[in-house]
Design a protein around this motif. Structure first.
Motif, PDB file in Angstrom:
ATOM      1  N   PRO A  46       0.820  -1.224   0.000  1.00  0.00           N
ATOM      2  CA  PRO A  46       0.000   0.000   0.000  1.00  0.00           C
ATOM      3  C   PRO A  46       0.854   1.274   0.000  1.00  0.00           C
ATOM      4  O   PRO A  46       0.469   2.286  -0.578  1.00  0.00           O
ATOM      5  CB  PRO A  46      -0.821  -0.106   1.288  1.00  0.00           C
ATOM      6  CG  PRO A  46      -0.845  -1.564   1.611  1.00  0.00           C
ATOM      7  CD  PRO A  46       0.481  -2.083   1.145  1.00  0.00           C
ATOM      8  N   ALA A  47       2.033   1.235   0.642  1.00  0.00           N
ATOM      9  CA  ALA A  47       2.915   2.407   0.669  1.00  0.00           C
ATOM     10  C   ALA A  47       3.410   2.756  -0.727  1.00  0.00           C
ATOM     11  O   ALA A  47       3.704   3.927  -1.007  1.00  0.00           O
ATOM     12  CB  ALA A  47       4.092   2.163   1.605  1.00  0.00           C
ATOM     13  N   ALA A  48       3.487   1.777  -1.606  1.00  0.00           N
ATOM     14  CA  ALA A  48       3.926   2.037  -2.986  1.00  0.00           C
ATOM     15  C   ALA A  48       3.009   3.046  -3.667  1.00  0.00           C
ATOM     16  O   ALA A  48       3.449   3.812  -4.528  1.00  0.00           O
ATOM     17  CB  ALA A  48       3.963   0.734  -3.784  1.00  0.00           C
ATOM     18  N   TYR A  49       1.744   3.096  -3.253  1.00  0.00           N
ATOM     19  CA  TYR A  49       0.792   4.023  -3.859  1.00  0.00           C
ATOM     20  C   TYR A  49       1.030   5.470  -3.427  1.00  0.00           C
ATOM     21  O   TYR A  49       0.439   6.385  -3.990  1.00  0.00           O
ATOM     22  CB  TYR A  49      -0.643   3.583  -3.559  1.00  0.00           C
ATOM     23  CG  TYR A  49      -1.011   2.363  -4.371  1.00  0.00           C
ATOM     24  CD1 TYR A  49      -1.631   2.498  -5.607  1.00  0.00           C
ATOM     25  CD2 TYR A  49      -0.678   1.090  -3.931  1.00  0.00           C
ATOM     26  CE1 TYR A  49      -1.928   1.392  -6.375  1.00  0.00           C
ATOM     27  CE2 TYR A  49      -0.970  -0.032  -4.696  1.00  0.00           C
ATOM     28  CZ  TYR A  49      -1.587   0.135  -5.921  1.00  0.00           C
ATOM     29  OH  TYR A  49      -1.860  -0.961  -6.680  1.00  0.00           O
ATOM     30  N   ALA A 156       0.946   6.857   7.703  1.00  0.00           N
ATOM     31  CA  ALA A 156       1.350   7.720   6.588  1.00  0.00           C
ATOM     32  C   ALA A 156       0.122   8.170   5.796  1.00  0.00           C
ATOM     33  O   ALA A 156      -0.017   9.358   5.467  1.00  0.00           O
ATOM     34  CB  ALA A 156       2.332   6.993   5.670  1.00  0.00           C
ATOM     35  N   PHE A 157      -0.788   7.255   5.525  1.00  0.00           N
ATOM     36  CA  PHE A 157      -2.010   7.612   4.821  1.00  0.00           C
ATOM     37  C   PHE A 157      -2.804   8.646   5.626  1.00  0.00           C
ATOM     38  O   PHE A 157      -3.320   9.613   5.078  1.00  0.00           O
ATOM     39  CB  PHE A 157      -2.872   6.378   4.548  1.00  0.00           C
ATOM     40  CG  PHE A 157      -2.495   5.647   3.290  1.00  0.00           C
ATOM     41  CD1 PHE A 157      -3.184   5.874   2.109  1.00  0.00           C
ATOM     42  CD2 PHE A 157      -1.459   4.732   3.272  1.00  0.00           C
ATOM     43  CE1 PHE A 157      -2.847   5.209   0.941  1.00  0.00           C
ATOM     44  CE2 PHE A 157      -1.097   4.054   2.120  1.00  0.00           C
ATOM     45  CZ  PHE A 157      -1.804   4.294   0.944  1.00  0.00           C
ATOM     46  N   GLU A 158      -2.885   8.433   6.937  1.00  0.00           N
ATOM     47  CA  GLU A 158      -3.600   9.345   7.816  1.00  0.00           C
ATOM     48  C   GLU A 158      -2.972  10.741   7.802  1.00  0.00           C
ATOM     49  O   GLU A 158      -3.657  11.744   7.655  1.00  0.00           O
ATOM     50  CB  GLU A 158      -3.607   8.782   9.239  1.00  0.00           C
ATOM     51  CG  GLU A 158      -4.436   9.575  10.213  1.00  0.00           C
ATOM     52  CD  GLU A 158      -5.923   9.330  10.064  1.00  0.00           C
ATOM     53  OE1 GLU A 158      -6.686  10.241  10.450  1.00  0.00           O
ATOM     54  OE2 GLU A 158      -6.328   8.279   9.558  1.00  0.00           O
ATOM     55  N   LEU A 159      -1.650  10.809   7.949  1.00  0.00           N
ATOM     56  CA  LEU A 159      -0.949  12.097   7.972  1.00  0.00           C
ATOM     57  C   LEU A 159      -1.090  12.856   6.655  1.00  0.00           C
ATOM     58  O   LEU A 159      -1.129  14.081   6.632  1.00  0.00           O
ATOM     59  CB  LEU A 159       0.536  11.895   8.275  1.00  0.00           C
ATOM     60  CG  LEU A 159       0.878  11.520   9.701  1.00  0.00           C
ATOM     61  CD1 LEU A 159       2.330  11.077   9.794  1.00  0.00           C
ATOM     62  CD2 LEU A 159       0.591  12.677  10.639  1.00  0.00           C
ATOM     63  N   LEU A 160      -1.172  12.115   5.564  1.00  0.00           N
ATOM     64  CA  LEU A 160      -1.292  12.730   4.244  1.00  0.00           C
ATOM     65  C   LEU A 160      -2.746  13.035   3.883  1.00  0.00           C
ATOM     66  O   LEU A 160      -3.026  13.552   2.805  1.00  0.00           O
ATOM     67  CB  LEU A 160      -0.651  11.835   3.179  1.00  0.00           C
ATOM     68  CG  LEU A 160       0.877  11.651   3.329  1.00  0.00           C
ATOM     69  CD1 LEU A 160       1.385  10.615   2.344  1.00  0.00           C
ATOM     70  CD2 LEU A 160       1.609  12.974   3.174  1.00  0.00           C
ATOM     71  N   GLY A 161      -3.671  12.707   4.777  1.00  0.00           N
ATOM     72  CA  GLY A 161      -5.083  13.032   4.557  1.00  0.00           C
ATOM     73  C   GLY A 161      -5.777  12.146   3.552  1.00  0.00           C
ATOM     74  O   GLY A 161      -6.694  12.579   2.862  1.00  0.00           O
ATOM     75  N   ILE A 162      -5.351  10.904   3.483  1.00  0.00           N
ATOM     76  CA  ILE A 162      -5.915   9.982   2.487  1.00  0.00           C
ATOM     77  C   ILE A 162      -6.826   8.974   3.173  1.00  0.00           C
ATOM     78  O   ILE A 162      -6.430   8.295   4.103  1.00  0.00           O
ATOM     79  CB  ILE A 162      -4.787   9.255   1.732  1.00  0.00           C
ATOM     80  CG1 ILE A 162      -3.914  10.295   1.049  1.00  0.00           C
ATOM     81  CG2 ILE A 162      -5.354   8.262   0.739  1.00  0.00           C
ATOM     82  CD1 ILE A 162      -2.574   9.786   0.637  1.00  0.00           C
TER      83      ILE A 162
END
Length: 164
Positions: A46-49, A156-162
């Motif tokens: 998922p981090a690859a996205y 990371a997704f949370e911090l980036l607002g995704i």
């Protein structure tokens, strides 16, 4: 007569050039290599996205810190304006990311260890002869790969607002 479904929308030539699967795949290879070099696992798929939206968007790429001690959380806190469009960019880059992963696996530049992507060999290091944008994108991909050694992917997704 072909039985293959037609593409819903042809990709513009500019997008095809920018999101060339060889280039985008190499950015993922660099991120995976940098993550594994300083950690003990590959890059969670998922981090690859997140790699392509962080490294190909010029304003985002140029805002990435040069100092390794600056965390993703700290960077995100300082770059609210860039994060406003991040969810849109991640969604837009989903198909190019999938193509990049498939290309990397097919060409044996990427491999899988469980659900983690790994670089199967060390990628070439950027040189001054490379175009600035390519050199900057590769350095950014490596930097982002290192970030994923110190943060969980869901955070990371949370911090980036995704996806929130």
């Amino acid at each position: 007569m072909s039985h293959l479904p037609e593409s819903p929308m042809p990709r513009p030539p500019e997008a095809m050039a920018l999101f060339n699967t060889a280039l985008t795949s190499e950015l993922l290879v660099n991120a995976c290599w940098a993550k594994a070099k300083e950690g003990d696992t590959g890059l969670a798929w998922p981090a690859a996205y997140l790699i392509l939206p962080l490294t190909l968007h010029p304003a985002t790429r140029s805002s990435l810190p040069r100092d390794r001690r600056i965390t993703l959380a700290r960077w995100a806190g300082r770059n609210h304006d860039l994060l406003a469009g991040m969810e849109y960019r991640v969604a837009n880059m989903a198909l190019p990311t999938k193509r990049a992963i498939r290309h990397g696996l097919r060409t044996k530049r990427l491999g899988l260890e469980g659900t983690n992507l790994i670089a199967l060999e060390k990628p070439k290091s950027p040189t001054p002869k490379w175009p600035d944008e390519l050199r900057g994108s590769v350095k950014a991909a490596r930097f982002c790969g290192r970030w994923f050694n110190v943060i969980d992917t869901h955070m990371a997704f949370e911090l980036l607002g995704i996806g929130g």
